[in-house]
Motif scaffolding. Structure first.
Motif, short mmCIF file in Angstrom:
data_model
loop_
_atom_site.label_atom_id
_atom_site.label_comp_id
_atom_site.label_asym_id
_atom_site.label_seq_id
_atom_site.Cartn_x
_atom_site.Cartn_y
_atom_site.Cartn_z
N MET A 36 31.81 48.85 34.60
CA MET A 36 33.02 48.81 35.45
C MET A 36 34.21 49.56 34.69
N TRP A 37 34.50 48.40 33.73
CA TRP A 37 35.02 48.95 32.24
C TRP A 37 34.82 49.43 31.44
N THR A 38 32.89 49.92 31.00
CA THR A 38 32.68 50.82 30.33
C THR A 38 32.72 52.11 30.37
N SER A 39 32.85 52.51 32.04
CA SER A 39 33.21 53.80 32.71
C SER A 39 34.03 54.14 32.84
N ALA A 40 35.90 52.94 32.57
CA ALA A 40 36.87 53.34 32.71
C ALA A 40 37.17 53.52 31.79
N ASP A 41 36.89 52.87 30.57
CA ASP A 41 37.18 53.06 28.88
C ASP A 41 36.68 54.79 28.71
N ILE A 42 35.36 55.06 29.26
CA ILE A 42 34.67 56.27 29.21
C ILE A 42 36.01 57.67 29.92
N LEU A 43 35.85 57.17 30.73
CA LEU A 43 37.81 57.98 31.59
C LEU A 43 38.33 57.93 30.91
N CYS A 44 39.68 57.27 30.07
CA CYS A 44 40.53 57.03 29.51
C CYS A 44 40.66 57.66 27.99
N ARG A 45 39.25 58.19 27.53
CA ARG A 45 39.17 59.03 26.17
C ARG A 45 39.62 60.28 26.92
N GLY A 56 37.87 48.09 45.63
CA GLY A 56 37.07 47.12 45.36
C GLY A 56 37.37 45.51 44.67
N LEU A 57 36.91 45.19 43.77
CA LEU A 57 37.87 44.72 43.38
C LEU A 57 38.75 44.49 42.13
N GLY A 58 39.07 46.09 42.22
CA GLY A 58 40.31 46.27 40.97
C GLY A 58 39.62 46.01 39.67
N LEU A 59 38.33 45.91 38.88
CA LEU A 59 38.18 46.03 37.92
C LEU A 59 38.69 47.01 37.11
N SER A 60 38.08 48.28 37.46
CA SER A 60 38.65 49.72 37.10
C SER A 60 39.84 49.20 36.91
N ALA A 61 40.79 49.78 37.79
CA ALA A 61 42.16 49.83 38.37
C ALA A 61 42.97 49.35 37.57
N LEU A 62 42.61 47.92 37.06
CA LEU A 62 43.33 47.28 35.15
C LEU A 62 42.76 47.47 34.62
N ARG A 63 41.49 48.15 34.62
CA ARG A 63 41.40 48.30 33.31
C ARG A 63 42.18 49.94 32.46
N GLY A 95 52.70 48.98 35.42
CA GLY A 95 53.51 49.78 35.94
C GLY A 95 52.78 51.29 35.56
N THR A 96 51.41 51.42 35.33
CA THR A 96 51.15 52.52 35.40
C THR A 96 50.00 53.00 37.05
N LEU A 97 50.09 51.50 37.81
CA LEU A 97 49.32 51.64 38.61
C LEU A 97 49.90 51.91 40.29
N SER A 98 49.64 52.51 40.89
CA SER A 98 50.17 52.77 41.96
C SER A 98 48.82 53.01 43.31
N MET A 119 39.27 61.86 37.57
CA MET A 119 38.30 60.89 38.67
C MET A 119 37.91 59.78 38.44
N PHE A 120 37.27 58.46 38.83
CA PHE A 120 36.95 57.09 38.94
C PHE A 120 36.56 57.35 40.31
N PHE A 121 35.07 57.29 41.44
CA PHE A 121 34.53 57.75 42.09
C PHE A 121 33.95 56.49 42.39
#
Length: 205
Positions: A36-45, A56-63, A95-98, A119-121
């Protein structure tokens, strides 16, 4: 789907394993963290304004929310109980998370055009939803509409090296990364409890 009775939702912690159970099914487990962290990091590029479907557990959301590149990250969650469980474990959110409540297959039609960079799905969906060709034929053009040019759509990882038919017709360019994984011995939703997982990134031209 939003008007259907909510399924039983619980967070199960047993012998070091953490499982989010929705309707008696394993919706997500904590061993997924690195993927999930790797997916999040790819998204943020690919920008600074992001949208996620399924908390879910919020792993990607927090990342995603904690990434220095992120200006805004909105998560859409269908079930209030999932959000309550997450907030109980994480009372102080970036603060960036809603977090918003709603059914993605309705909400996507309301999102502004070219309003997000990625978008992460990763929603918890019944199998009949995954198999509904008409639903995906209506929905995915809206996903593309919402993405800015150069934006990306990243679904949850797969443990099979198959491009998902739900998304494939709507994107010309796709990047796939292979990463090893080890699930719990009790994990039921992967093809085996260890091996390779595939993160697929679909690009809007």
């Amino acid at each position: 789907m939003e008007n259907e009775p909510a399924p039983d939702i619980e967070l199960i912690e047993n012998d070091g394993e953490v499982t989010l159970s929705i309707g008696g099914e394993q919706a997500m487990q904590a061993w997924e963290r690195d993927l999930m962290w790797t997916s999040a990091d790819i998204l943020c590029r690919h920008g600074r304004d992001f949208y996620e479907v399924g908390l879910g557990l919020g792993l990607s959301a927090l990342r995603i929310a904690a990434n220095p590149a992120t200006r805004s990250h909105t998560v859409l969650e269908l079930f209030g109980e999932v959000e309550d469980l997450f907030r109980a474990r994480h009372p102080d959110l970036p603060g960036t998370l809603s977090i918003e409540r709603g059914d993605f297959f309705q909400r996507v039609f309301e999102l502004p055009s070219e309003s997000i960079d990625g978008m992460f799905f990763d929603p918890a969906l019944d199998m009949d939803v995954w198999k509904d060709e008409d639903l995906w034929r209506r929905t995915m053009p809206e996903v593309v509409r919402v993405l800015r040019p150069g934006g990306v759509f990243i679904p949850f990882f797969s443990t099979r090296p198959d491009l998902r038919w739900q998304y494939l017709p709507h994107f010309r360019r796709i990047h796939v990364e292979r990463h090893p994984y080890t699930a719990y011995d009790t994990t039921e939703y992967t093809y085996g409890t260890s091996g390779d997982a595939y993160i697929q990134c679909f690009y809007k031209d």
